[in-house]
Write a protein that holds these residues in place. Structure first.
Motif, mmCIF file in Angstrom:
data_model
loop_
_atom_site.group_PDB
_atom_site.id
_atom_site.type_symbol
_atom_site.label_atom_id
_atom_site.label_comp_id
_atom_site.label_asym_id
_atom_site.label_seq_id
_atom_site.Cartn_x
_atom_site.Cartn_y
_atom_site.Cartn_z
ATOM 1 N N LEU A 134 8.737 8.499 -7.847
ATOM 2 C CA LEU A 134 8.535 7.862 -6.548
ATOM 3 C C LEU A 134 8.823 6.374 -6.722
ATOM 4 N N THR A 135 9.560 5.784 -5.780
ATOM 5 C CA THR A 135 9.832 4.352 -5.824
ATOM 6 C C THR A 135 9.646 3.781 -4.430
ATOM 7 N N THR A 136 8.891 2.685 -4.345
ATOM 8 C CA THR A 136 8.710 2.045 -3.042
ATOM 9 C C THR A 136 9.233 0.622 -3.066
ATOM 10 N N GLY A 137 9.527 0.111 -1.867
ATOM 11 C CA GLY A 137 9.706 -1.313 -1.669
ATOM 12 C C GLY A 137 8.326 -1.925 -1.485
ATOM 13 N N HIS A 138 8.270 -3.125 -0.936
ATOM 14 C CA HIS A 138 7.006 -3.818 -0.705
ATOM 15 C C HIS A 138 6.451 -3.459 0.674
ATOM 16 N N ARG A 139 5.128 -3.489 0.782
ATOM 17 C CA ARG A 139 4.425 -3.287 2.058
ATOM 18 C C ARG A 139 4.721 -1.926 2.697
ATOM 19 N N VAL A 140 4.621 -0.886 1.915
ATOM 20 C CA VAL A 140 4.811 0.490 2.385
ATOM 21 C C VAL A 140 3.435 1.089 2.693
ATOM 22 N N GLY B 286 11.785 2.427 1.378
ATOM 23 C CA GLY B 286 12.126 1.014 1.422
ATOM 24 C C GLY B 286 11.012 0.134 1.960
ATOM 25 N N THR B 287 11.171 -1.158 1.760
ATOM 26 C CA THR B 287 10.226 -2.180 2.191
ATOM 27 C C THR B 287 9.882 -2.039 3.676
ATOM 28 N N LEU B 288 8.608 -2.238 3.981
ATOM 29 C CA LEU B 288 8.068 -2.219 5.342
ATOM 30 C C LEU B 288 8.198 -0.867 6.041
ATOM 31 N N SER B 289 8.319 0.192 5.279
ATOM 32 C CA SER B 289 8.389 1.530 5.870
ATOM 33 C C SER B 289 6.995 2.132 5.967
ATOM 34 N N ASP B 290 6.846 3.094 6.891
ATOM 35 C CA ASP B 290 5.566 3.779 6.963
ATOM 36 C C ASP B 290 5.756 5.234 7.341
ATOM 37 N N ILE B 291 4.880 6.050 6.757
ATOM 38 C CA ILE B 291 4.862 7.488 6.991
ATOM 39 C C ILE B 291 3.488 7.803 7.565
ATOM 40 N N LYS C 139 15.918 9.416 0.329
ATOM 41 C CA LYS C 139 15.902 7.955 0.241
ATOM 42 C C LYS C 139 15.806 7.356 1.635
ATOM 43 N N PHE C 140 14.775 6.522 1.840
ATOM 44 C CA PHE C 140 14.624 5.762 3.079
ATOM 45 C C PHE C 140 15.000 4.317 2.787
ATOM 46 N N HIS C 141 15.680 3.674 3.694
ATOM 47 C CA HIS C 141 15.944 2.256 3.555
ATOM 48 C C HIS C 141 14.722 1.504 4.091
ATOM 49 N N SER C 142 14.827 0.226 4.321
ATOM 50 C CA SER C 142 13.713 -0.582 4.816
ATOM 51 C C SER C 142 13.421 -0.305 6.284
ATOM 52 N N ASN C 143 12.176 -0.581 6.685
ATOM 53 C CA ASN C 143 11.744 -0.500 8.079
ATOM 54 C C ASN C 143 11.893 0.891 8.690
ATOM 55 N N VAL C 144 11.643 1.925 7.914
ATOM 56 C CA VAL C 144 11.719 3.299 8.415
ATOM 57 C C VAL C 144 10.317 3.732 8.854
#
Length: 133
Positions: free
Chosen positions: A81-87, A102-107, A118-123
């Motif tokens: 698992l790999t995340t960006g920041h603020r997930v 990616g950064t600033l994403s939320d599930i 793979k999700f990019h940022s802001n997903v």
């Protein structure tokens, strides 16, 4: 185990001896973290929730969770698992190996995510979403 002195880690969490936890992070008791995982600063791992089923948050081997990320209990993630920041990841999410967020994403929880997604940022992923391999 390599825990920064400012990290707060429950003695009831099941954490492999090779795990690294950064400054000001919190690891709650209902958590299992596999070998080789690195958790950045200011993360909350295994945040308790009444919306789950009581199962632990499981983080697979060789994962990287970057700073300011929040993972609720009752979810399972495969290896790498790999995340960006603020997930943010809510309860009852299950994801396969090689998942990247990616950064600033939320599930928003109750989600099923396949292998090597793979999700990019802001997903933003709404509740009860399924994403295949």
């Amino acid at each position: 185990m390599s825990f920064h002195p400012t990290a707060i880690v429950s003695d009831r969490a099941n954490i492999h001896s090779s795990v690294e936890i950064g400054p000001y992070s919190i690891v709650y008791s209902n958590v299992e973290i596999a070998e080789g995982t690195k958790i950045g600063s200011n993360c909350e791992i295994g945040l308790p929730t009444p919306l789950g089923d009581g199962s632990p948050l499981k983080i697979g081997a060789s994962s990287v969770i970057r700073s300011h990320s929040v993972f609720y209990e009752c979810s399972t993630f495969g290896e790498r698992l790999t995340t960006g920041h603020r997930v943010t990841v809510r309860e009852l999410t299950k994801a396969g190996d090689g998942f990247q967020i990616g950064t600033l994403s939320d599930i928003q929880g109750h989600c099923r995510i396949g292998q090597y997604v793979k999700f990019h940022s802001n997903v933003h992923v709404g509740q009860h979403t399924t994403i295949e391999d």
